[in-house]
Design a protein around this motif. Structure first.
Motif, PDB file in Angstrom:
ATOM      1  N   CYS A 351       0.842  -1.197   0.000  1.00  0.00           N
ATOM      2  CA  CYS A 351       0.000   0.000   0.000  1.00  0.00           C
ATOM      3  C   CYS A 351       0.877   1.247   0.000  1.00  0.00           C
ATOM      4  O   CYS A 351       1.732   1.399   0.876  1.00  0.00           O
ATOM      5  CB  CYS A 351      -0.914  -0.005   1.221  1.00  0.00           C
ATOM      6  SG  CYS A 351      -1.892   1.484   1.425  1.00  0.00           S
ATOM      7  N   ASP A 352       0.662   2.130  -0.967  1.00  0.00           N
ATOM      8  CA  ASP A 352       1.462   3.353  -1.055  1.00  0.00           C
ATOM      9  C   ASP A 352       0.808   4.532  -0.330  1.00  0.00           C
ATOM     10  O   ASP A 352       1.488   5.483   0.031  1.00  0.00           O
ATOM     11  CB  ASP A 352       1.684   3.733  -2.527  1.00  0.00           C
ATOM     12  CG  ASP A 352       2.523   2.692  -3.257  1.00  0.00           C
ATOM     13  OD1 ASP A 352       3.434   2.132  -2.615  1.00  0.00           O
ATOM     14  OD2 ASP A 352       2.254   2.435  -4.439  1.00  0.00           O
ATOM     15  N   GLY A 353      -0.502   4.497  -0.149  1.00  0.00           N
ATOM     16  CA  GLY A 353      -1.204   5.609   0.483  1.00  0.00           C
ATOM     17  C   GLY A 353      -1.417   5.385   1.966  1.00  0.00           C
ATOM     18  O   GLY A 353      -0.714   4.602   2.606  1.00  0.00           O
ATOM     19  N   ASP A 354      -2.412   6.099   2.507  1.00  0.00           N
ATOM     20  CA  ASP A 354      -2.723   5.997   3.935  1.00  0.00           C
ATOM     21  C   ASP A 354      -3.909   5.081   4.201  1.00  0.00           C
ATOM     22  O   ASP A 354      -4.190   4.768   5.351  1.00  0.00           O
ATOM     23  CB  ASP A 354      -3.040   7.384   4.508  1.00  0.00           C
ATOM     24  CG  ASP A 354      -1.827   8.309   4.477  1.00  0.00           C
ATOM     25  OD1 ASP A 354      -0.704   7.780   4.549  1.00  0.00           O
ATOM     26  OD2 ASP A 354      -2.018   9.535   4.365  1.00  0.00           O
ATOM     27  N   MET A 355      -4.618   4.664   3.156  1.00  0.00           N
ATOM     28  CA  MET A 355      -5.794   3.808   3.325  1.00  0.00           C
ATOM     29  C   MET A 355      -5.533   2.430   2.717  1.00  0.00           C
ATOM     30  O   MET A 355      -5.245   2.310   1.530  1.00  0.00           O
ATOM     31  CB  MET A 355      -7.020   4.436   2.655  1.00  0.00           C
ATOM     32  CG  MET A 355      -8.283   3.576   2.735  1.00  0.00           C
ATOM     33  SD  MET A 355      -8.903   3.351   4.435  1.00  0.00           S
ATOM     34  CE  MET A 355      -9.509   5.022   4.771  1.00  0.00           C
ATOM     35  N   ILE A 356      -5.600   1.413   3.551  1.00  0.00           N
ATOM     36  CA  ILE A 356      -5.443   0.040   3.077  1.00  0.00           C
ATOM     37  C   ILE A 356      -6.787  -0.432   2.527  1.00  0.00           C
ATOM     38  O   ILE A 356      -7.785  -0.476   3.247  1.00  0.00           O
ATOM     39  CB  ILE A 356      -4.969  -0.884   4.209  1.00  0.00           C
ATOM     40  CG1 ILE A 356      -3.560  -0.487   4.654  1.00  0.00           C
ATOM     41  CG2 ILE A 356      -4.997  -2.343   3.775  1.00  0.00           C
ATOM     42  CD1 ILE A 356      -3.048  -1.269   5.838  1.00  0.00           C
ATOM     43  N   GLU A 357      -6.787  -0.768   1.240  1.00  0.00           N
ATOM     44  CA  GLU A 357      -8.015  -1.182   0.583  1.00  0.00           C
ATOM     45  C   GLU A 357      -8.085  -2.709   0.503  1.00  0.00           C
ATOM     46  O   GLU A 357      -7.119  -3.422   0.760  1.00  0.00           O
ATOM     47  CB  GLU A 357      -8.094  -0.585  -0.829  1.00  0.00           C
ATOM     48  CG  GLU A 357      -8.059   0.933  -0.868  1.00  0.00           C
ATOM     49  CD  GLU A 357      -9.331   1.580  -0.334  1.00  0.00           C
ATOM     50  OE1 GLU A 357     -10.306   0.836  -0.056  1.00  0.00           O
ATOM     51  OE2 GLU A 357      -9.357   2.820  -0.192  1.00  0.00           O
ATOM     52  N   GLU A 358      -9.239  -3.175   0.098  1.00  0.00           N
ATOM     53  CA  GLU A 358      -9.488  -4.603  -0.066  1.00  0.00           C
ATOM     54  C   GLU A 358      -8.486  -5.243  -1.022  1.00  0.00           C
ATOM     55  O   GLU A 358      -8.008  -6.370  -0.798  1.00  0.00           O
ATOM     56  CB  GLU A 358     -10.915  -4.752  -0.576  1.00  0.00           C
ATOM     57  CG  GLU A 358     -11.388  -6.163  -0.829  1.00  0.00           C
ATOM     58  CD  GLU A 358     -12.779  -6.138  -1.434  1.00  0.00           C
ATOM     59  OE1 GLU A 358     -13.544  -7.062  -1.133  1.00  0.00           O
ATOM     60  OE2 GLU A 358     -13.090  -5.217  -2.202  1.00  0.00           O
ATOM     61  N   THR A 359      -8.140  -4.532  -2.094  1.00  0.00           N
ATOM     62  CA  THR A 359      -7.204  -5.075  -3.079  1.00  0.00           C
ATOM     63  C   THR A 359      -5.823  -5.293  -2.486  1.00  0.00           C
ATOM     64  O   THR A 359      -5.127  -6.237  -2.853  1.00  0.00           O
ATOM     65  CB  THR A 359      -7.109  -4.137  -4.289  1.00  0.00           C
ATOM     66  OG1 THR A 359      -6.824  -2.810  -3.836  1.00  0.00           O
ATOM     67  CG2 THR A 359      -8.402  -4.125  -5.080  1.00  0.00           C
ATOM     68  N   HIS A 360      -5.412  -4.401  -1.565  1.00  0.00           N
ATOM     69  CA  HIS A 360      -4.103  -4.576  -0.913  1.00  0.00           C
ATOM     70  C   HIS A 360      -4.087  -5.842  -0.061  1.00  0.00           C
ATOM     71  O   HIS A 360      -3.109  -6.593  -0.058  1.00  0.00           O
ATOM     72  CB  HIS A 360      -3.780  -3.354  -0.040  1.00  0.00           C
ATOM     73  CG  HIS A 360      -3.714  -2.063  -0.793  1.00  0.00           C
ATOM     74  ND1 HIS A 360      -4.401  -0.936  -0.416  1.00  0.00           N
ATOM     75  CD2 HIS A 360      -3.059  -1.728  -1.931  1.00  0.00           C
ATOM     76  CE1 HIS A 360      -4.153   0.043  -1.266  1.00  0.00           C
ATOM     77  NE2 HIS A 360      -3.343  -0.408  -2.200  1.00  0.00           N
TER      78      HIS A 360
END
Length: 441
Positions: A351-360
């Motif tokens: 994850c590159d951003g601050d929000m971990i998404e389902e895809t990560h």
């Protein structure tokens, strides 16, 4: 009331209608420094309930005292100025001249070794299975009883052993851990009991063992099921007599220790198979505590994830999206909290951003062990995924949708996407084919 005022521990006095009649200075300082609690009900003050604890799904010590006529103890989650805290409750009924229960005195002691919210360290949880386990820890910790912690690998047995130690009168003395699985049989006795100079080749000086190092404190025997049979009898003698000898010595030494042991093995079966001494088993299991597997406390995964993310990525402020959390909660976790930590660390790297998404999360799952399917957990509908119902294939549908999103968003070749996911190109094609078949079904 005057008697309570002089007690160092927080106490309240209330009547049969749960109305608080008095709160001593220790209670006021710790639990209600800004507002008086006199005249209010105990369940409203401590739990913010509108009805008594037993009517709100909690164990009520007053109800238990009415039934037993005796002092009762429970572990509760209380609202305090510091937030929700686990508190040990000890309630004693007071009788009037007619022998009837007229008043109740309640002593409160925060259990510092566990939190109901995410924290940097220690035991974390608020699920029923976690609270049941913690209640047993709170009961046995003040005693000298030998404790046996039973649970799968990765459930936090060393953390619970530390909690037992830190909630005991021996907390100011050392907790010494012995990794029984890593000690060779020829060194086990020397490591545990120490040795005299010349006791064996290489013993150039006398040295105390781990039992001596734990003097006044707690000896934690981790993976006690891995102790060789020949050594079990020596450990049994220590537990039965409280004495031991250094290797090469005839002098009996006294051991001032409290023993906590742990294992992921089935000791009952090992006893049946003559691989573990029955008498030692009974000595170790005076007070057994089962540590719930992570799949038995899925409601705690959100709390644990927040805490673990702060540990594996301390310089980032990461959050989990709702679909990502659903996917995390749907896994079986044979490695329990240790596996969850590894999965989250892998996820943060993807994850590159601050929000971990389902895809990560899905990427992390696909690059590790195969995701598990739990038919009990039903993923919630989220933007970009199909509406799902709680069926055995619901989780697979979420995984297929996330994989399709990855494939659609990836600008490069399938080979590059497979490399990014940490799987072979052939596996990727197979998974995409299954996803297409699932979406067409």
């Amino acid at each position: 009331m005057s008697y309570l005022e002089g007690l160092p521990e927080p106490h309240i006095l209330f009547d049969t209608q749960y109305r608080i009649l008095a709160a001593n200075a220790a209670y006021r300082r710790q639990f209600s420094p800004e507002r008086s609690v006199v005249g209010r009900t105990c369940y409203e003050v401590s739990h913010h309930f509108s009805v008594p604890c037993d009517q709100a799904g909690e164990s009520c010590p007053l109800v238990k005292a009415r039934e037993s006529g005796q002092r009762e103890r429970v572990l509760h989650l209380h609202h305090t100025p510091k937030g929700e805290e686990y508190v040990n409750i000890e309630l004693a009924p007071l009788l009037n001249a007619g022998g009837e229960q007229a008043f109740f005195i309640e002593k409160m002691e925060p259990l510092r070794v566990a939190q109901s919210q995410s924290a940097a360290q220690g035991l974390i949880g608020r699920s029923p299975a976690f609270q049941q386990m913690l209640g047993l820890v709170a009961r046995v910790a003040p005693s000298m009883a030998t404790v046996l912690l039973l649970g799968e690998s990765g459930t936090g047995k060393e953390l619970v052993a530390r909690a037992v130690h830190e909630a005991s009168p021996r907390a100011h003395r050392p907790l010494v851990a012995v990794d029984c699985a890593s000690l060779p049989e020829n060194l086990f006795e020397s490591e545990l009991f120490g040795h005299e100079r010349g006791a064996f080749t290489g013993a150039n000086t006398a040295r105390g063992g781990l039992v001596e190092a734990a003097s006044g404190g707690t000896l934690f025997l981790d993976e006690v099921g891995d102790i060789p049979l020949a050594m079990q009898v020596k450990l049994l003698r220590l537990l039965e007599t409280g004495t031991y000898r250094r290797v090469g010595s005839t002098e009996q030494r006294h051991a001032d220790i409290r023993v906590v042991s742990a294992t992921h093995r089935d000791l009952d079966q090992m006893v049946t198979q003559a691989r573990f001494r029955e008498d030692l088993y009974y000595r170790l299991s005076t007070f057994p505590i089962h540590l719930p597997a992570l799949r038995e406390r899925r409601d705690d995964i959100a709390l644990l994830a927040t805490s673990l993310l702060a540990r594996v990525a301390p310089n980032r402020k990461l959050s989990l999206s709702a679909p990502a959390l659903v996917l995390l909660q749907a896994q079986d976790y044979p490695g329990n909290v240790r596996e969850l930590r590894n999965l989250l660390e892998r996820t943060t790297l993807l994850c590159d951003g601050d929000m971990i998404e389902e895809t990560h999360v899905l990427q992390a799952l696909l690059s590790g062990r195969r995701p598990s399917v739990d038919p009990v957990v039903a993923p919630q509908t989220s933007p970009g995924t199909a509406s799902l119902t709680p069926t055995p294939g619901a989780l697979k549908a979420v995984e297929h949708a996330a994989l399709q999103q990855l494939a659609a968003a990836h600008p490069g070749s399938r080979a590059e996407l497979a490399a990014r996911l940490g799987i072979s190109e052939r596996s990727l094609y197979r998974k995409l084919k299954a996803a297409d078949g699932g979406s067409n079904a």
